[in-house]
Design an enzyme around this catalytic site. Structure first.
Site, PDB file in Angstrom:
ATOM      1  N   LYS A   1       0.760  -1.214  -0.176  1.00 58.55           N
ATOM      2  CA  LYS A   1      -0.150   0.188  -0.053  1.00 58.55           C
ATOM      3  C   LYS A   1       1.057   1.285  -0.004  1.00 58.55           C
ATOM      4  O   LYS A   1       2.053   1.215   0.134  1.00 58.55           O
ATOM      5  CB  LYS A   1      -0.916  -0.073   1.304  1.00 58.55           C
ATOM      6  CG  LYS A   1      -1.579  -1.204   1.637  1.00 58.55           C
ATOM      7  CD  LYS A   1      -2.799  -1.497   0.546  1.00 58.55           C
ATOM      8  CE  LYS A   1      -3.600  -2.765   1.335  1.00 58.55           C
ATOM      9  NZ  LYS A   1      -4.687  -3.160   0.419  1.00 58.55           N
TER      10      LYS A   1
HETATM   11  C1  LIG Z   1      -5.619  -4.361   0.905  1.00 58.67           C
HETATM   12  C2  LIG Z   1      -7.018  -4.242   0.700  1.00 58.67           C
HETATM   13  C3  LIG Z   1      -7.794  -4.608   1.949  1.00 58.67           C
HETATM   14  C4  LIG Z   1      -7.281  -5.237   3.188  1.00 58.67           C
HETATM   15  O1  LIG Z   1      -6.211  -4.776   3.689  1.00 58.67           O
HETATM   16  P1  LIG Z   1      -5.362  -5.859   4.689  1.00 58.67           P
HETATM   17  O2  LIG Z   1      -4.657  -4.841   5.479  1.00 58.67           O
HETATM   18  O3  LIG Z   1      -4.637  -6.467   3.787  1.00 58.67           O
HETATM   19  O4  LIG Z   1      -6.249  -6.594   5.761  1.00 58.67           O
HETATM   20  C5  LIG Z   1      -9.178  -4.393   2.197  1.00 58.67           C
HETATM   21  N1  LIG Z   1      -9.782  -3.970   0.855  1.00 58.67           N
HETATM   22  C6  LIG Z   1      -9.051  -3.531  -0.247  1.00 58.67           C
HETATM   23  C7  LIG Z   1      -9.823  -2.889  -1.259  1.00 58.67           C
HETATM   24  C8  LIG Z   1      -7.629  -3.708  -0.363  1.00 58.67           C
HETATM   25  O5  LIG Z   1      -6.948  -3.278  -1.281  1.00 58.67           O
END
Ligand SMILES: *Cc1c(COP(=O)(O)O)cnc(C)c1O
Length: 382
Positions: free
Chosen positions: A183
């Protein structure tokens, strides 16, 4: 196997190392001031009254479902073109995901279809900023207001972005960020709920901490548990990483915009590549760089192009396969043909290497290799 040019790579500097080290030496490794600092920073950045840190974006989404009282018999309108967590959280609480098809340009839900999908059982709209794009967020909020239901903003892909000057994370009754290493910023694993609603904030603080009572942000007795809670806390070590990354967020977003711009320039002349469309109202913080092959290319050809890129040590991935076509969603009755736009888009999308330190040379190599793989598939087809 690790690609020479990976799909993604976290951006960790001496600042992150120093801040994590300080926590490690402080001996306070969970529930402490660094979490509070991280929360304050994210709340300020998104213009929200509250931010509640948690162990992942998925945990944050789960807690919002609980805090909003969503459960068996309820429906939540959401997108089939997303990372699976945005829909799984609806299943966690026994509610029903009601998918609606997407707009082929922004790749977010088509607002008219959202409106049409609402029934007396709909409790919420769960909107996703797909690949970081906040298109239609105010529209979803207006629809939710009209029907007196909630809007949850899954902003896990959009930290640092804006739409008409308003920050991503400020559009829903509550939003969630995720800090997995691919991210915009990372804490290794981690997440953050943002909201202006005091009650939702208190409930989420309670759910993340074994159901211990929380009033006005203050946790009650350590041994009194008001509800079935979870351990969804973020450690102080992770929060320190988050504080350092937040301090660098502007610089990080600038780097991502630079990489996206270079890709756009270099891919512009490549026929059969559909570039991401960004509205002039939108300030993108760029989660990933996903292009689409023209419809002359089949899914198999796309998959072989991805394999070809890997053979040349270039990361690539088919973001995203449709959620409703995953095996356990098919068991719920979803099948091919239900969301034709999402299905057609997902057959031809291709995520290219994307991270802050990608150089112009790297990008040239990726584009050349992609171009080569595409013409090979074209030649095979004759
Ligand atoms: C990455 C992501 C999540 C979940 O995040 P985590 O921290 O990996 O649990 C949820 N929704 C979207 C759209 C994502 O890209």
């Amino acid at each position: 196997m690790v690609d020479e040019i990976p799909l993604s790579e976290p951006d960790i500097t001496d600042l992150e190392v120093a801040m994590v080290e300080r926590v490690l030496r402080s001996k306070r490794l969970s529930i402490g001031p660094v979490n509070e600092q991280f929360e304050k920073t994210v709340a300020a950045r998104t213009g929200r009254g509250h931010a509640v840190s948690c162990s992942s974006g998925t945990a944050g989404l789960h807690m919002l479902m609980l805090a909003m009282g969503i459960g068996p018999g309820d429906e939540v309108v959401t997108t089939p073109f997303s990372f699976i967590a945005s829909s799984n959280c609806i299943l966690y609480v026994g509610a029903k995901p009601v998918f609606v098809d997407i707009c082929p340009k922004s790749l977010n839900m088509d607002p008219q279809r959202v409106e049409d999908a609402i029934t007396p059982r709909t409790k919420a709209i769960l909107a996703v900023e797909t690949f970081g794009n906040p298109a239609f967020m105010p529209d979803y909020r207006a629809i939710a207001a009209r029907h007196e239901i909630r809007m949850i903003e899954d902003s896990c892909e959009g930290l640092g972005g804006k739409y008409r000057g308003k920050p991503v994370g400020s559009f829903g009754h509550a939003g969630v960020f995720g800090f997995y290493p691919n991210k915009q910023i990372t804490t290794g694993e981690g997440g953050m709920i943002v909201t202006d609603d005091d009650r939702i904030a208190d409930l989420c603080r309670s759910y993340r901490n074994q159901g211990r009572g929380v009033m006005g942000g203050v946790t009650g007795s350590w041994l009194a548990h008001d509800r079935l809670g979870y351990n969804y806390r973020l450690s102080e070590i992770q929060a320190a990483l988050g504080v350092a990354q937040m301090r660098r967020l502007d610089e990080i977003v600038e780097q991502r915009q630079r990489v996206a711009r270079l890709y756009m320039e270099q891919l512009l002349d490549l026929p059969d590549i559909i570039l991401p469309t960004v509205d002039h109202d939108t300030f993108m913080s760029w989660f990933v760089f996903v292009v689409r092959l023209s419809d002359r290319f089949s899914q198999d050809e796309r998959d072989r192009i991805i394999e070809g890129l890997h053979r040349h040590d270039v990361g690539a991935a088919p973001y995203f396969p449709c959620i409703h076509l995953q095996p356990f969603y098919r068991e719920l009755g979803f099948k091919e043909g239900m969301f034709p736009v999402a299905e057609s888009v997902s057959r031809r999308t291709l995520a290219l290497p994307f991270f802050n330190r990608l150089t112009e040379k790297n990008i040239e190599f990726v584009v050349q290799t992609l171009s080569l793989m595409m013409s090979r598939e074209g030649l095979k087809r004759g």
